[in-house]
Every structure is written in structure tokens, then in C-alpha cells.
Scaffold this active site. Structure first.
Site, PDB file in Angstrom:
ATOM      1  CD  GLU A  90      55.390  69.827  30.838  1.00  0.00           C
ATOM      2  OE1 GLU A  90      55.126  70.439  29.801  1.00  0.00           O
ATOM      3  OE2 GLU A  90      56.291  68.976  30.911  1.00  0.00           O
ATOM      4  CG  ASP A 146      53.559  76.155  20.783  1.00  0.00           C
ATOM      5  OD1 ASP A 146      53.752  75.690  19.645  1.00  0.00           O
ATOM      6  OD2 ASP A 146      53.976  75.603  21.822  1.00  0.00           O
ATOM      7  CG  MET A 177      60.567  68.938  21.089  1.00  0.00           C
ATOM      8  SD  MET A 177      61.557  70.342  21.647  1.00  0.00           S
ATOM      9  CE  MET A 177      63.207  69.808  21.214  1.00  0.00           C
ATOM     10  CD  GLU A 178      59.826  66.149  25.344  1.00  0.00           C
ATOM     11  OE1 GLU A 178      58.615  66.294  25.119  1.00  0.00           O
ATOM     12  OE2 GLU A 178      60.619  67.101  25.395  1.00  0.00           O
ATOM     13  N   GLY A 213      52.873  71.826  20.477  1.00  0.00           N
ATOM     14  CA  GLY A 213      52.378  72.786  19.497  1.00  0.00           C
ATOM     15  C   GLY A 213      51.273  72.133  18.676  1.00  0.00           C
TER      16      GLY A 213
HETATM   17  N1  SAH Z   1      61.484  77.718  25.366  1.00  0.00           N
HETATM   18  C1  SAH Z   1      61.246  76.660  26.272  1.00  0.00           C
HETATM   19  C2  SAH Z   1      61.770  75.411  25.687  1.00  0.00           C
HETATM   20  C3  SAH Z   1      60.790  74.369  25.759  1.00  0.00           C
HETATM   21  S1  SAH Z   1      61.114  73.175  24.548  1.00  0.00           S
HETATM   22  C4  SAH Z   1      61.895  76.960  27.606  1.00  0.00           C
HETATM   23  O1  SAH Z   1      62.464  78.018  27.715  1.00  0.00           O
HETATM   24  O2  SAH Z   1      61.779  76.164  28.549  1.00  0.00           O
HETATM   25  C5  SAH Z   1      59.542  72.690  24.262  1.00  0.00           C
HETATM   26  C6  SAH Z   1      58.951  71.664  25.180  1.00  0.00           C
HETATM   27  O3  SAH Z   1      57.550  71.737  25.013  1.00  0.00           O
HETATM   28  C7  SAH Z   1      59.340  70.262  24.817  1.00  0.00           C
HETATM   29  O4  SAH Z   1      59.285  69.438  25.950  1.00  0.00           O
HETATM   30  C8  SAH Z   1      58.274  69.870  23.774  1.00  0.00           C
HETATM   31  O5  SAH Z   1      57.869  68.529  23.923  1.00  0.00           O
HETATM   32  C9  SAH Z   1      57.111  70.819  24.027  1.00  0.00           C
HETATM   33  N2  SAH Z   1      56.673  71.675  22.918  1.00  0.00           N
HETATM   34  C10 SAH Z   1      55.742  72.646  23.070  1.00  0.00           C
HETATM   35  N3  SAH Z   1      55.544  73.287  21.910  1.00  0.00           N
HETATM   36  C11 SAH Z   1      56.355  72.724  20.996  1.00  0.00           C
HETATM   37  C12 SAH Z   1      56.617  73.001  19.613  1.00  0.00           C
HETATM   38  N4  SAH Z   1      56.009  73.993  18.970  1.00  0.00           N
HETATM   39  N5  SAH Z   1      57.528  72.228  18.971  1.00  0.00           N
HETATM   40  C13 SAH Z   1      58.173  71.234  19.628  1.00  0.00           C
HETATM   41  N6  SAH Z   1      57.975  70.951  20.941  1.00  0.00           N
HETATM   42  C14 SAH Z   1      57.076  71.686  21.628  1.00  0.00           C
END
Ligand code: SAH
Length: 263
Positions: free
Chosen positions: A12, A218, A194-195, A79
Site C-alpha cells: 500500500e 473482499d 483493523m486499524e 472488507g
Molecule cells: N491474509 C492477509 C492478512 C491481512 S490482514 C495476509 O496474508 O497478509 C487484513 C488487512 O487488511 C488489515 O490491515 C485490515 O485492515 C485489512 N482488511 C481487509 N479485509 C478485511 C476484513 N475482511 N476484515 C478485517 N480487516 C480487513
């Protein structure tokens, strides 16, 4: 006036880092790299906060204390929660709530104890400038930066910009059940991540104007994890870079704080 640019995932901010003017330098504090330099005429500090509320809050505090950041923008993915939103849409926060804060019955659900509030407002001028930059980028640059093939793969027919509530919590939301629960509790929320609301709380406490921009990666349901890294690489990285570049270019550059004195 220094602007902080924060993200949770490397993709990002990678292109913005590459674009920083020569002369930028990096400071390593608390396991994070803070890139200090100029972007499109603005003094900026770019940093990867990493994932989650604590990471975001700690990074925001360092930006304010150590780097004297006076404005902050968070960019990332999220999401989609609300009906009618699609992958590839952009959500710009007007308010943010921590959906996992619950100190009831001592305090109402979602209220931050001893702060007396359950949500935080993004600063209106930053919010509106980001929303405008996002609309312009989608209209003028999306088709150049994200190929037709990729847009078709991600079923991005006509991405739009939405301004509204963002819910944040320390959980990757990836089930239809959780989506239904969140919709029930926070019916206004457009997106979950998440932030954002952690950054918002710290900025509120220090009186720092901020805004949060999220590209929907998503629908927070059972398919949320599918090809997440590919979406970041092929789509979200272009959104983040393109929209922030437009945002920065749309803002008047501030003169140096200490103009050279005349001979
Ligand atoms: N599976 C990913 C983990 C990303 S965690 C990896 O392998 O890197 C998700 C990140 O995207 C966080 O920074 C959060 O802010 C955002 N995010 C995107 N979709 C989300 C969802 N459905 N729920 C919570 N956070 C989400």
C-alpha cells in the site's frame, strides 16, 4: 506542516516510497521504518504500521511525537459490510468505531472508557479532498493502471466512492455470520478493517486532523481470504498510489517553515 502517510501492508505504500524525492532518509524506531522526505512538494513521513489496532496506535503516536506530524492519512484495504458495495469500490471514512470495544455494563458498548465517545470523526477537508481524488482517479486513471483483464477477474464493473462509517477491530472478518452480526450492531458501517479507528482515537486525543481511505478487497465473508495478496499487488497498490498522488497534487504545497533570510 508535515503529513503522515500510514498503511498496514507494504504494497500500500511501496510505490509512494519509490516516488519520494532524493534526499529522503529513514529512521528506525520501535521496530518500524519512518521514511522522511518530500512528496509532490509536501513534507511527508511514510511508515508501515503493520496490522492491527495496537500497531496502528503506536505508530501514530510516534509520528506525532517524534516527527511532529500535523496531519495524517491512512491508506489500505478493507472488507465491505454494507449491501451494494463491491470489491474495487473505495470507502472514505467520515466516522470510525472500534467494533471490538465492549466495556459493558460499566460503559455503553463501543464507548471508549473514560473518553466518553464511541466514534471519531475524520477531518472534513482531508476527507473531502481524498474522496475527490478517489473519484477523479477512478474516472481517469483506473483503466490505465488496472488492466481490463484484472478488472474482469475481480468483477470490478464500475467502482464507486462511498463516504461513511468504518468499523475497526483486531479480527480479520471472514464469515457471513460475522458480517450479519456487525451489520446488526453497526447498521451504518460501510466497511470493516483493523486499524482506522485506532489511528482515529490517537489523532482525536492529540488534536491531529486525519482521514482514512480503504479500497474494498473482499466482502468480509467466507471468500475474504481468497487471493488477498494478488488483489493487493494487482489492484490495491495502484489505488493507493494513484489516489494519494492526486490528493497530494491537489493540495497547495506549504512554504518552508523558515524562509531563507535576505542578504
Ligand atoms: N491474509 C492477509 C492478512 C491481512 S490482514 C495476509 O496474508 O497478509 C487484513 C488487512 O487488511 C488489515 O490491515 C485490515 O485492515 C485489512 N482488511 C481487509 N479485509 C478485511 C476484513 N475482511 N476484515 C478485517 N480487516 C480487513
Amino acid at each position: 506542516m508535515t503529513l503522515g502517510i500510514v498503511a498496514a501492508l507494504h504494497e500500500e505504500i511501496a510505490d509512494l516510497l519509490a516516488e519520494m524525492a532524493p534526499g529522503a532518509h529513514v529512521e528506525h524506531i520501535g521496530m518500524r521504518d519512518y521514511y522522511v522526505g518530500k512528496l509532490h512538494g509536501h513534507d511527508c513521513v511514510i511508515v508501515l504500521a503493520r496490522i492491527g489496532k495496537v500497531a496502528a496506535a503506536a505508530t501514530t503516536t510516534a509520528l506525532i511525537h517524534r516527527f511532529d506530524v500535523r496531519e495524517l492519512v491512512f491508506t489500505g484495504v478493507a472488507g465491505g459490510l454494507a449491501h451494494g458495495l463491491a470489491v474495487g469500490d473505495v470507502v472514505i471514512a467520515d466516522t470510525l468505531t472500534q467494533h471490538d470495544m465492549d466495556a459493558s455494563p460499566l460503559f455503553p458498548r463501543y464507548e471508549i472508557p473514560l473518553l466518553g465517545r464511541a466514534s471519531f470523526n475524520a477531518e472534513s477537508a482531508l476527507r473531502d479532498a481524498l474522496a475527490q481524488a478517489a473519484r477523479d482517479w477512478l474516472a481517469e486513471e483506473l483503466h490505465e493502471q488496472v488492466s481490463a483483464e484484472w478488472r474482469a477477474q475481480w468483477q470490478m464493473a464500475a467502482p464507486r466512492v462511498h463516504v461513511g462509517q468504518i468499523a475497526s477491530g483486531d479480527r480479520f472478518v471472514s464469515s457471513a455470520n460475522e458480517v450479519t452480526l456487525l451489520r446488526g450492531h453497526l447498521p451504518q458501517a460501510l466497511a470493516v478493517e483493523m486499524e482506522g479507528a485506532a489511528v482515529a482515537q490517537v489523532c482525536h486525543e492529540y488534536g491531529i486532523p486525519f482521514a482514512v481511505m480503504r479500497t474494498l478487497s473482499d466482502a468480509a465473508d467466507d471468500t475474504a481470504h481468497v487471493d488477498f495478496p494478488r488483489f493487493l499487488r494487482e489492484v490495491a497498490s495502484h489505488y493507493s498510489h494513484g489516489i494519494l498522488r492526486r490528493f497530494l497534487r491537489s493540495r497547495p504545497a506549504h512554504p518552508p517553515s523558515h524562509p531563507p533570510s535576505r542578504p
